[in-house]
Design an enzyme around this catalytic site. Sequence first.
Site, PDB file in Angstrom:
ATOM      1  N   ARG A 128       0.845  -1.186   0.000  1.00 63.23           N
ATOM      2  CA  ARG A 128       0.000   0.000   0.000  1.00 63.23           C
ATOM      3  C   ARG A 128       0.883   1.240   0.000  1.00 63.23           C
ATOM      4  NH1 ARG A 128      -3.584  -2.418  -1.648  1.00 63.23           N
ATOM      5  NH2 ARG A 128      -5.694  -2.678  -0.856  1.00 63.23           N
ATOM      6  N   HIS A 163      -1.172   0.111  -9.816  1.00 68.01           N
ATOM      7  CA  HIS A 163      -1.870  -0.825  -8.904  1.00 68.01           C
ATOM      8  C   HIS A 163      -2.349  -2.074  -9.670  1.00 68.01           C
ATOM      9  CE1 HIS A 163      -4.338  -0.964  -4.919  1.00 68.01           C
ATOM     10  NE2 HIS A 163      -4.017  -2.191  -5.313  1.00 68.01           N
ATOM     11  N   GLU A 173      -4.337   7.463  -5.629  1.00 69.32           N
ATOM     12  CA  GLU A 173      -4.383   6.696  -6.884  1.00 69.32           C
ATOM     13  C   GLU A 173      -5.553   7.162  -7.742  1.00 69.32           C
ATOM     14  OE1 GLU A 173      -4.309   2.517  -5.877  1.00 69.32           O
ATOM     15  OE2 GLU A 173      -2.273   2.663  -5.126  1.00 69.32           O
TER      16      GLU A 173
HETATM   17  N1  LIG Z   1      -0.875  -4.316  -5.029  1.00 66.56           N
HETATM   18  C1  LIG Z   1      -1.890  -5.143  -4.976  1.00 66.56           C
HETATM   19  O1  LIG Z   1      -2.673  -5.232  -5.912  1.00 66.56           O
HETATM   20  C2  LIG Z   1      -2.083  -6.014  -3.770  1.00 66.56           C
HETATM   21  C3  LIG Z   1      -2.626  -7.305  -3.913  1.00 66.56           C
HETATM   22  C4  LIG Z   1      -2.784  -8.100  -2.775  1.00 66.56           C
HETATM   23  C5  LIG Z   1      -2.435  -7.617  -1.527  1.00 66.56           C
HETATM   24  N2  LIG Z   1      -1.953  -6.345  -1.420  1.00 66.56           N
HETATM   25  C6  LIG Z   1      -1.578  -5.805  -0.108  1.00 66.56           C
HETATM   26  O2  LIG Z   1      -0.474  -6.547   0.400  1.00 66.56           O
HETATM   27  C7  LIG Z   1      -0.446  -6.439   1.830  1.00 66.56           C
HETATM   28  C8  LIG Z   1      -0.132  -7.788   2.457  1.00 66.56           C
HETATM   29  O3  LIG Z   1      -1.174  -8.698   2.181  1.00 66.56           O
HETATM   30  P1  LIG Z   1      -1.181 -10.161   2.860  1.00 66.56           P
HETATM   31  O4  LIG Z   1      -2.365 -10.844   2.292  1.00 66.56           O
HETATM   32  O5  LIG Z   1       0.153 -10.798   2.749  1.00 66.56           O
HETATM   33  O6  LIG Z   1      -1.450  -9.776   4.388  1.00 66.56           O
HETATM   34  P2  LIG Z   1      -1.194 -10.708   5.673  1.00 66.56           P
HETATM   35  O7  LIG Z   1      -2.101 -10.186   6.734  1.00 66.56           O
HETATM   36  O8  LIG Z   1      -1.293 -12.156   5.309  1.00 66.56           O
HETATM   37  O9  LIG Z   1       0.328 -10.415   6.058  1.00 66.56           O
HETATM   38  C9  LIG Z   1       0.765  -9.205   6.604  1.00 66.56           C
HETATM   39  C10 LIG Z   1       1.951  -9.518   7.519  1.00 66.56           C
HETATM   40  O10 LIG Z   1       2.517  -8.278   7.960  1.00 66.56           O
HETATM   41  C11 LIG Z   1       2.990  -8.493   9.290  1.00 66.56           C
HETATM   42  N3  LIG Z   1       3.204  -7.200   9.948  1.00 66.56           N
HETATM   43  C12 LIG Z   1       2.284  -6.333  10.444  1.00 66.56           C
HETATM   44  N4  LIG Z   1       2.901  -5.247  10.965  1.00 66.56           N
HETATM   45  C13 LIG Z   1       4.229  -5.430  10.791  1.00 66.56           C
HETATM   46  C14 LIG Z   1       5.376  -4.652  11.106  1.00 66.56           C
HETATM   47  N5  LIG Z   1       5.272  -3.462  11.707  1.00 66.56           N
HETATM   48  N6  LIG Z   1       6.596  -5.138  10.779  1.00 66.56           N
HETATM   49  C15 LIG Z   1       6.723  -6.333  10.165  1.00 66.56           C
HETATM   50  N7  LIG Z   1       5.665  -7.126   9.845  1.00 66.56           N
HETATM   51  C16 LIG Z   1       4.434  -6.677  10.147  1.00 66.56           C
HETATM   52  C17 LIG Z   1       1.910  -9.354   9.945  1.00 66.56           C
HETATM   53  O11 LIG Z   1       2.400 -10.046  11.071  1.00 66.56           O
HETATM   54  C18 LIG Z   1       1.552 -10.300   8.786  1.00 66.56           C
HETATM   55  O12 LIG Z   1       2.285 -11.502   8.855  1.00 66.56           O
HETATM   56  C19 LIG Z   1      -1.806  -5.828   2.206  1.00 66.56           C
HETATM   57  O13 LIG Z   1      -1.638  -4.444   2.439  1.00 66.56           O
HETATM   58  C20 LIG Z   1      -2.647  -5.989   0.960  1.00 66.56           C
HETATM   59  O14 LIG Z   1      -3.683  -5.052   0.861  1.00 66.56           O
HETATM   60  C21 LIG Z   1      -1.752  -5.547  -2.515  1.00 66.56           C
HETATM   61  O1  LIG Z   2      -6.207  -5.125  -1.832  1.00 62.70           O
HETATM   62  C1  LIG Z   2      -6.198  -5.734  -2.893  1.00 62.70           C
HETATM   63  O2  LIG Z   2      -6.820  -6.802  -3.071  1.00 62.70           O
HETATM   64  C2  LIG Z   2      -5.353  -5.244  -4.015  1.00 62.70           C
HETATM   65  O3  LIG Z   2      -4.768  -4.040  -3.697  1.00 62.70           O
HETATM   66  C3  LIG Z   2      -6.031  -5.258  -5.358  1.00 62.70           C
HETATM   67  O4  LIG Z   2      -6.873  -4.168  -5.622  1.00 62.70           O
HETATM   68  P1  LIG Z   2      -7.762  -4.180  -6.978  1.00 62.70           P
HETATM   69  O5  LIG Z   2      -8.857  -5.166  -6.779  1.00 62.70           O
HETATM   70  O6  LIG Z   2      -8.288  -2.802  -7.165  1.00 62.70           O
HETATM   71  O7  LIG Z   2      -6.872  -4.607  -8.101  1.00 62.70           O
END
Ligand SMILES: NC(=O)c1ccc[n+]([C@@H]2O[C@H](COP(=O)([O-])OP(=O)(O)OC[C@H]3O[C@@H](n4cnc5c(N)ncnc54)[C@H](O)[C@@H]3O)[C@@H](O)[C@H]2O)c1
Ligand SMILES: O=C(O)[C@H](O)COP(=O)(O)O
Length: 568
Positions: A248, A299, A277
Amino acid sequence: MTPTATSNGAARGPDDGRPRILIPEKVSPDGLAMLEPHFDVDVKLGLTPDELISRITGYHGLIVRSETKVTEEVLAAGKKLRVVARAGVGVDNINVPAATSRGIIVVNSPSGNILAAAEHTIALLLATARNIGRADGSLKQGGWERSKLVGIEVGRKVLGIVGLGKVGLNVARMAKGLGMQVKAVDPYANPDMARQAGVDLASSLEDILPVVDFLTIHTPLLATTLDLVGEDEFRSMKRTARVLNVARGGVYNEAALLRALDEGWIAGAGIDVFTSEPPTADSAASQIAKHPKVVATPHLGASTVEAQENVSIDVCTQVLEILRGGLPTSAVNAPIILPEEYRKLQPFVQLVEKMGRLYMQHFVRSKGGLVGGRTFELVYHGDLAGMPNTKPLYAALVKGLVASFSETHVNIVNATLIAKEKGIRISETHSHQPGEQTYANLVTLRAHAEDGSGQQTIEGYASGKRLYISKLDRFSATFSPEGTMIILHNYDEPGKIGGVGMVLGSHGINIRFMQVASLDPELKEAEADAVKGNEALMILGIDRPVDEKVMEGLRKSEGVLDVVLVQL
Ligand SMILES: NC(=O)c1ccc[n+]([C@@H]2O[C@H](COP(=O)([O-])OP(=O)(O)OC[C@H]3O[C@@H](n4cnc5c(N)ncnc54)[C@H](O)[C@@H]3O)[C@@H](O)[C@H]2O)c1
Ligand SMILES: O=C(O)[C@H](O)COP(=O)(O)O
């Protein structure tokens, strides 16, 4: 009213009795096909915020991705809304508390796109290492730049991962496949899973920053992860290092990242997400996106055919279930308690969640590490011991424990799974010891240190709707776990209260209540000789959070052993 076109081409009026679902973003048709036989499904792309507000009246379900802002106004206008579904993970575009207060269930797909996000991270890793973006741009402009665009190899290099959750762990496995050495920082990572993936778990970000060649963050955006990497952190990295963000916007401070790139503190970045965004003109985000040392994508982390099918099927299954009166599998805000058990257990659900939060803030922060480990015991006394279904209390403890480090939304459906993921073990004991009648409705939480070095205890009870903590570690107390509190561990000597009051008063902080918790009488005798005088806890309810300056002032007060700020 004029009939509206449905996604399967049929035309129906809104008043023919079938529930209606509005979809203002591009969501894969795989899930929608499951809904169409039962509901009117209206796909309306490109609605302005005002159009969404005026259209939402009359819809029972709303399915969105990250672009639609589901504000309080939208929810208020959706008089018939029963469910808002996020076809993806992050619900930061949805006002979840406003949905909760209106009884609207918010669901998401926690795992449907994690592989896509991990693969996109690896795509950015390689693209930054080999200047793919610049090379492609220059060739399309008629150039043929070879000597300027010499890259680096990633094999045998060190990748640092912050946040070893679902996405982070997949990135780690893929990076190992590329021959990289992987170091990770995550206070709640499951050590067994890390070991199996060949990841070295480090104890702090500071430890890994100077040694990594690439850094990638995969935490949620929380108060504790906002600006996790800023100027100081960038300056401590190798000048050849590159950073990646597919989590994020905001986990790297964007202004600091821009300086780090401009001034050569690091060599490059691969960025998929931004604080706004699309980035607003002239913002740090937009300058980062345009920067020659950056490979940027709009994104796209979750934008694969497969991930979109997964998330669409995940959330549409839940929408179908909810609108037919069933339970969702991944509710962000569904009550963690079923209606028939609600009345009896409701105060204890709140109490146990607060005990979990208090444990994390008091014991973990005050000792600067996870001293209590992840093994917990919940003991129910009195009437509570006779309750057959205490699953809501188990779920409430998991919720309280993980709230401080994860945005994972815990409920009765997913609590066991999340506890397992986070390596948290909770046993429940229904205590039927004779002579316990006086302890009607008492709950004891014990945390057992992994190395067998001891345990910590919190005890609490509910009286009607009022909640109380009656024991905190070795100290007996009676206070309501409510609002902002300062907990001071001090020597119980005359003059302590005045000294603390002076420090708070000098910063204009009002004390709502004060409690002195003294050493448990049984322990008092045993410990009296071993410590310098008696120890006590002073618990102060205050009217607002305080900054580090105030905490430092309190720490310096005479006889104070430790001070912790707690928010319940
Ligand atoms: N760009 C995209 O399109 C996209 C797609 C999917 C997920 N994401 C984002 O990716 C991120 C991670 O997703 P996930 O499914 O792996 O989440 P998750 O909850 O499985 O994992 C997050 C991890 O971060 C750790 N954490 C929390 N605070 C911390 C800190 N201060 N220092 C170190 N570790 C810490 C937690 O213990 C956890 O293991 C989310 O923000 C999600 O929205 C983005
Ligand atoms: O949080 C999520 O699942 C990702 O950031 C993906 O976002 P999107 O569905 O807009 O691609």
